[in-house]
Design a protein around this motif. Sequence first.
Motif, PDB file in Angstrom:
ATOM      1  N   VAL A 101       0.835  -1.206   0.000  1.00 47.16           N
ATOM      2  CA  VAL A 101       0.000   0.000   0.000  1.00 47.16           C
ATOM      3  C   VAL A 101       0.866   1.251   0.000  1.00 47.16           C
ATOM      4  CG1 VAL A 101      -1.677   1.328   1.365  1.00 47.16           C
ATOM      5  CG2 VAL A 101      -1.980  -1.127   1.073  1.00 47.16           C
ATOM      6  N   ASP A 102       1.970   1.201   0.727  1.00 46.53           N
ATOM      7  CA  ASP A 102       2.866   2.365   0.812  1.00 46.53           C
ATOM      8  C   ASP A 102       3.629   2.626  -0.483  1.00 46.53           C
ATOM      9  OD1 ASP A 102       2.106   2.784   3.463  1.00 46.53           O
ATOM     10  OD2 ASP A 102       3.652   1.409   4.198  1.00 46.53           O
ATOM     11  N   TYR A 103       3.627   1.645  -1.395  1.00 47.11           N
ATOM     12  CA  TYR A 103       4.358   1.782  -2.661  1.00 47.11           C
ATOM     13  C   TYR A 103       3.404   1.851  -3.848  1.00 47.11           C
ATOM     14  CZ  TYR A 103       8.121   0.426   0.425  1.00 47.11           C
ATOM     15  OH  TYR A 103       9.002   0.383   1.465  1.00 47.11           O
ATOM     16  N   TRP A 104       2.202   2.393  -3.624  1.00 48.15           N
ATOM     17  CA  TRP A 104       1.187   2.440  -4.681  1.00 48.15           C
ATOM     18  C   TRP A 104       1.675   3.169  -5.921  1.00 48.15           C
ATOM     19  CZ3 TRP A 104      -0.069   7.332  -6.027  1.00 48.15           C
ATOM     20  CH2 TRP A 104       0.139   8.343  -5.084  1.00 48.15           C
ATOM     21  N   ASN A 105       2.519   4.177  -5.758  1.00 45.77           N
ATOM     22  CA  ASN A 105       2.980   4.931  -6.931  1.00 45.77           C
ATOM     23  C   ASN A 105       4.006   4.159  -7.763  1.00 45.77           C
ATOM     24  OD1 ASN A 105       4.664   5.280  -4.707  1.00 45.77           O
ATOM     25  ND2 ASN A 105       5.373   7.272  -5.371  1.00 45.77           N
ATOM     26  N   ASP A 106       4.465   3.001  -7.267  1.00 48.33           N
ATOM     27  CA  ASP A 106       5.403   2.166  -8.020  1.00 48.33           C
ATOM     28  C   ASP A 106       4.787   0.830  -8.440  1.00 48.33           C
ATOM     29  OD1 ASP A 106       7.488   4.036  -7.694  1.00 48.33           O
ATOM     30  OD2 ASP A 106       7.974   3.210  -5.723  1.00 48.33           O
ATOM     31  N   CYS A 107       3.483   0.693  -8.297  1.00 43.46           N
ATOM     32  CA  CYS A 107       2.861  -0.622  -8.478  1.00 43.46           C
ATOM     33  C   CYS A 107       2.857  -1.110  -9.929  1.00 43.46           C
ATOM     34  CB  CYS A 107       1.450  -0.643  -7.910  1.00 43.46           C
ATOM     35  SG  CYS A 107       0.266   0.387  -8.782  1.00 43.46           S
ATOM     36  N   PHE A 108       3.179  -0.234 -10.887  1.00 44.70           N
ATOM     37  CA  PHE A 108       3.209  -0.649 -12.295  1.00 44.70           C
ATOM     38  C   PHE A 108       4.621  -0.789 -12.854  1.00 44.70           C
ATOM     39  CE2 PHE A 108      -0.923   1.646 -12.127  1.00 44.70           C
ATOM     40  CZ  PHE A 108      -1.716   0.532 -12.324  1.00 44.70           C
ATOM     41  N   ASN A 109       5.633  -0.596 -12.026  1.00 44.20           N
ATOM     42  CA  ASN A 109       7.009  -0.572 -12.534  1.00 44.20           C
ATOM     43  C   ASN A 109       7.433  -1.847 -13.249  1.00 44.20           C
ATOM     44  OD1 ASN A 109       7.229   2.016 -11.658  1.00 44.20           O
ATOM     45  ND2 ASN A 109       8.599   1.579  -9.968  1.00 44.20           N
ATOM     46  N   ASP A 110       6.853  -2.993 -12.892  1.00 41.84           N
ATOM     47  CA  ASP A 110       7.260  -4.250 -13.518  1.00 41.84           C
ATOM     48  C   ASP A 110       6.163  -4.847 -14.398  1.00 41.84           C
ATOM     49  OD1 ASP A 110       5.612  -4.811 -11.334  1.00 41.84           O
ATOM     50  OD2 ASP A 110       6.428  -6.818 -11.125  1.00 41.84           O
ATOM     51  N   LEU A 111       5.078  -4.099 -14.620  1.00 37.60           N
ATOM     52  CA  LEU A 111       3.951  -4.597 -15.416  1.00 37.60           C
ATOM     53  C   LEU A 111       3.933  -3.920 -16.780  1.00 37.60           C
ATOM     54  CD1 LEU A 111       1.247  -6.265 -15.433  1.00 37.60           C
ATOM     55  CD2 LEU A 111       0.139  -4.155 -14.675  1.00 37.60           C
ATOM     56  N   HIS A 112       3.580  -4.685 -17.794  1.00 36.90           N
ATOM     57  CA  HIS A 112       3.442  -4.148 -19.147  1.00 36.90           C
ATOM     58  C   HIS A 112       2.166  -4.704 -19.757  1.00 36.90           C
ATOM     59  CE1 HIS A 112       7.639  -2.930 -18.830  1.00 36.90           C
ATOM     60  NE2 HIS A 112       7.855  -4.133 -18.339  1.00 36.90           N
ATOM     61  N   ILE A 113       1.303  -3.819 -20.249  1.00 39.93           N
ATOM     62  CA  ILE A 113       0.099  -4.239 -20.961  1.00 39.93           C
ATOM     63  C   ILE A 113       0.277  -3.714 -22.383  1.00 39.93           C
ATOM     64  CG2 ILE A 113      -2.411  -4.173 -21.073  1.00 39.93           C
ATOM     65  CD1 ILE A 113      -2.362  -3.565 -18.034  1.00 39.93           C
ATOM     66  N   LEU A 114       0.640  -4.629 -23.269  1.00 37.08           N
ATOM     67  CA  LEU A 114       1.172  -4.279 -24.577  1.00 37.08           C
ATOM     68  C   LEU A 114       0.269  -4.720 -25.721  1.00 37.08           C
ATOM     69  CD1 LEU A 114       4.661  -5.791 -23.756  1.00 37.08           C
ATOM     70  CD2 LEU A 114       4.100  -3.363 -23.688  1.00 37.08           C
ATOM     71  N   LYS A 115       0.402  -4.031 -26.827  1.00 36.82           N
ATOM     72  CA  LYS A 115      -0.240  -4.454 -28.065  1.00 36.82           C
ATOM     73  C   LYS A 115       0.894  -4.794 -29.037  1.00 36.82           C
ATOM     74  CE  LYS A 115      -4.095  -3.888 -30.899  1.00 36.82           C
ATOM     75  NZ  LYS A 115      -5.455  -3.459 -30.900  1.00 36.82           N
ATOM     76  N   PRO A 116       1.411  -6.026 -28.958  1.00 33.50           N
ATOM     77  CA  PRO A 116       2.574  -6.398 -29.777  1.00 33.50           C
ATOM     78  C   PRO A 116       2.232  -6.473 -31.270  1.00 33.50           C
ATOM     79  CG  PRO A 116       2.212  -7.982 -28.001  1.00 33.50           C
ATOM     80  CD  PRO A 116       1.012  -7.108 -28.078  1.00 33.50           C
ATOM     81  N   ALA A 117       3.102  -5.894 -32.059  1.00 32.56           N
ATOM     82  CA  ALA A 117       2.969  -5.949 -33.523  1.00 32.56           C
ATOM     83  C   ALA A 117       3.975  -6.979 -34.027  1.00 32.56           C
ATOM     84  CB  ALA A 117       3.216  -4.564 -34.116  1.00 32.56           C
ATOM     85  N   TRP A 118       3.698  -8.260 -33.769  1.00 34.49           N
ATOM     86  CA  TRP A 118       4.661  -9.331 -34.060  1.00 34.49           C
ATOM     87  C   TRP A 118       4.941  -9.470 -35.549  1.00 34.49           C
ATOM     88  CZ3 TRP A 118       2.885 -13.364 -36.996  1.00 34.49           C
ATOM     89  CH2 TRP A 118       1.496 -13.520 -37.072  1.00 34.49           C
ATOM     90  N   THR A 119       4.025  -9.028 -36.428  1.00 35.42           N
ATOM     91  CA  THR A 119       4.254  -9.138 -37.876  1.00 35.42           C
ATOM     92  C   THR A 119       5.292  -8.144 -38.374  1.00 35.42           C
ATOM     93  OG1 THR A 119       2.405  -7.658 -38.351  1.00 35.42           O
ATOM     94  CG2 THR A 119       1.925 -10.024 -38.337  1.00 35.42           C
ATOM     95  N   THR A 120       5.678  -7.184 -37.529  1.00 38.02           N
ATOM     96  CA  THR A 120       6.677  -6.195 -37.948  1.00 38.02           C
ATOM     97  C   THR A 120       8.105  -6.741 -37.847  1.00 38.02           C
ATOM     98  OG1 THR A 120       6.810  -5.241 -35.730  1.00 38.02           O
ATOM     99  CG2 THR A 120       5.219  -4.254 -37.252  1.00 38.02           C
TER     100      THR A 120
END
Length: 182
Positions: A101-120
């Motif tokens: 709870v005390d680190y709420w501002n860092d809770c996304f540092n290791d998460l990625h929600i991506l739209k990969p363009a694998w055909t590129t």
Amino acid sequence: MLWLKQNIIDYMEDDGFTRLDLAFDFEDDLSDYYAMTDKAVKKTVFYGRNGKPETKYFGVRDSDRFIRIYNKKQERKDNADVEVMSEHLWRVEVELKRDMVDYWNDCFNDLHILKPAWTTLEKINEQAMVYTLLHEESMWGKLSKNTKTKFKKLIREISPIDLTELMKSTLKSERKTIAKAD
């Protein structure tokens, strides 16, 4: 009530939050997005009747951070028989407990929600490998640590959209409001 107030409630200290839930709504179809973390966490995916992902969980309910990504439009229809007017409505929820709870501002540092363009990708073998990893989660477990690192980096590089950057900037802009409540 008076005794309770004078003898109990007045002596209670406000030590802050013990749990904090953050929710972000997106009017986009997140079933086509790929979510991954830099850390090893349990990942569970539930598929809808159309065969596309409908709910994704990261971590376990008892952990200090539990993330769920789900089709909010479908959830409202199934649970409350409410029709959401936008074409898509997906929610990303982050449940923080205990020390996290005390680190709420860092809770996304290791998460990625991506739209990969694998055909590129230029190399067909890299295209095939990335496609397989995106669509067959169990294949990650067959890779060496170095190969996992290589392909996670490659997937981040070929993804023009990372929703976590948007969530980080939203948290940053709301930082004072959230800190006041703490």
